[in-house]
Design a protein around this motif. Structure first.
Motif, PDB file in Angstrom:
ATOM      1  N   ILE A 152      -2.236 -13.421  15.770  1.00 41.43           N
ATOM      2  CA  ILE A 152      -3.814 -13.392  15.159  1.00 41.43           C
ATOM      3  C   ILE A 152      -3.776 -13.574  13.801  1.00 41.43           C
ATOM      4  CG2 ILE A 152      -4.219 -11.864  16.919  1.00 41.43           C
ATOM      5  CD1 ILE A 152      -3.943  -9.654  14.767  1.00 41.43           C
ATOM      6  N   GLY A 153      -2.795 -14.389  13.384  1.00 43.87           N
ATOM      7  CA  GLY A 153      -2.948 -14.720  11.729  1.00 43.87           C
ATOM      8  C   GLY A 153      -2.334 -13.735  10.833  1.00 43.87           C
ATOM      9  N   GLY A 154      -2.120 -12.472  11.300  1.00 47.28           N
ATOM     10  CA  GLY A 154      -1.766 -11.281  10.601  1.00 47.28           C
ATOM     11  C   GLY A 154      -0.378 -11.304  10.191  1.00 47.28           C
ATOM     12  N   ASN A 155       0.181 -10.379   9.819  1.00 47.92           N
ATOM     13  CA  ASN A 155       1.483 -10.032   9.533  1.00 47.92           C
ATOM     14  C   ASN A 155       2.067  -8.599   9.645  1.00 47.92           C
ATOM     15  OD1 ASN A 155       1.729  -8.722   6.698  1.00 47.92           O
ATOM     16  ND2 ASN A 155       0.473 -10.969   6.349  1.00 47.92           N
ATOM     17  N   ALA A 156       3.230  -8.119   9.773  1.00 48.28           N
ATOM     18  CA  ALA A 156       3.687  -6.981   9.609  1.00 48.28           C
ATOM     19  C   ALA A 156       4.955  -6.931   8.546  1.00 48.28           C
ATOM     20  CB  ALA A 156       4.177  -6.458  11.071  1.00 48.28           C
ATOM     21  N   ARG A 157       4.926  -5.969   7.911  1.00 46.96           N
ATOM     22  CA  ARG A 157       5.998  -5.733   7.012  1.00 46.96           C
ATOM     23  C   ARG A 157       6.539  -4.229   7.099  1.00 46.96           C
ATOM     24  NH1 ARG A 157       3.637  -5.445   1.288  1.00 46.96           N
ATOM     25  NH2 ARG A 157       1.574  -5.265   2.317  1.00 46.96           N
ATOM     26  N   PHE A 158       7.850  -4.122   7.111  1.00 42.78           N
ATOM     27  CA  PHE A 158       8.697  -2.954   7.195  1.00 42.78           C
ATOM     28  C   PHE A 158       9.336  -2.348   5.771  1.00 42.78           C
ATOM     29  CE2 PHE A 158       8.183  -5.475  11.078  1.00 42.78           C
ATOM     30  CZ  PHE A 158       7.879  -4.504  11.795  1.00 42.78           C
ATOM     31  N   VAL A 159       9.239  -1.179   5.489  1.00 43.39           N
ATOM     32  CA  VAL A 159      10.115  -0.771   4.327  1.00 43.39           C
ATOM     33  C   VAL A 159      10.905   0.355   4.998  1.00 43.39           C
ATOM     34  CG1 VAL A 159       9.905  -0.026   2.100  1.00 43.39           C
ATOM     35  CG2 VAL A 159       8.377  -1.661   3.016  1.00 43.39           C
TER      36      VAL A 159
END
Length: 235
Positions: free
Chosen positions: A206-213
């Motif tokens: 969907i043109g988004g993103n996910a980040r993990f910390v």
């Protein structure tokens, strides 16, 4: 000759579509006849056990199991209908296009699940009236479901969980963070599991993103939903 080749190609395309449709129907029947029946039995036995217990805490746990079973049955019912009624040519719009919940509703449902599971939850929700295009809401819901499932699988009992949503000019950020012990954290290395790949894929679609910390005592996921048009973002 050209007309003959064209007719043959059209016939092959029609056959392929028919085979795909029959496969979808067979999958739908399997889901209905097997998984739906199993979920129904789980829900029924939970209800029976709830009536036989004198422990309020046990009763609440069994009630949660029964409720989860009923919810899964409804999701499965919608999936079966989607598989049967959607033509193969339209299947591109539905990686679970039966979902119609708003982003706010999806977040609220995950928060309730975590609270019912015994986690210490700090939750800053958003309006359930905020709507995005259906494909965006569906992809986000599936990604958040995966985040929630991973949290339940890996976070220690009674862990602290924080869910917040922040709207910026270009995106909506949904942050899910939880505490974890050193032993648990070792199982949560970024990119180590299929779940993480699924979350990344859903959000990228969907043109988004996910980040993990991650650190020794916490795990955080940030899901970013793009706001590309004012008409697509209705507070």
């Amino acid at each position: 000759l050209r007309a003959s080749i064209d007719r043959k190609q059209k016939h092959q395309v029609t056959q392929q579509k028919q085979l795909q449709h029959e496969l979808r129907i067979n999958i739908a029947r399997y889901l209905h006849d097997n998984l739906a029946r199993t979920l129904t039995m789980i829900s029924m036995h939970s209800e029976l056990a709830r009536m036989d217990t004198n422990s309020h805490e046990t009763e609440q746990h069994l009630n949660n199991i029964a409720e989860a079973g009923r919810s899964a049955i409804e999701d499965l019912r919608q999936l079966v209908v989607h598989l049967i009624n959607t033509q193969p040519s339209e299947s591109g719009v539905g990686l679970g296009a039966w979902n119609t919940s708003s982003v706010g509703t999806s977040i609220s449902e995950s928060a309730k699940l975590l609270r019912d599971a015994g986690y210490r939850l700090a939750y800053t929700g958003i309006s359930t009236d905020m709507r995005f295009p259906r494909t965006v809401e569906t992809a986000f819901a599936l990604a958040l479901n995966e985040v929630t499932a991973n949290l339940v699988k890996h976070a220690p009992p009674n862990a602290e969980v924080e869910i917040s949503a922040i709207a910026t000019e270009k995106s909506l950020l949904v942050v899910v963070a939880n505490s974890c012990s050193r032993s648990e954290n070792s199982r949560l290395s970024v990119g180590a599991g299929v779940g993480v790949d699924s979350i990344l894929s859903r959000m990228a679609s969907i043109g988004g993103n996910a980040r993990f910390v991650s650190d020794t005592d916490y795990w955080q996921v940030i899901l970013s939903i793009p706001i590309t048009n004012e008409k697509e973002f209705i507070p």
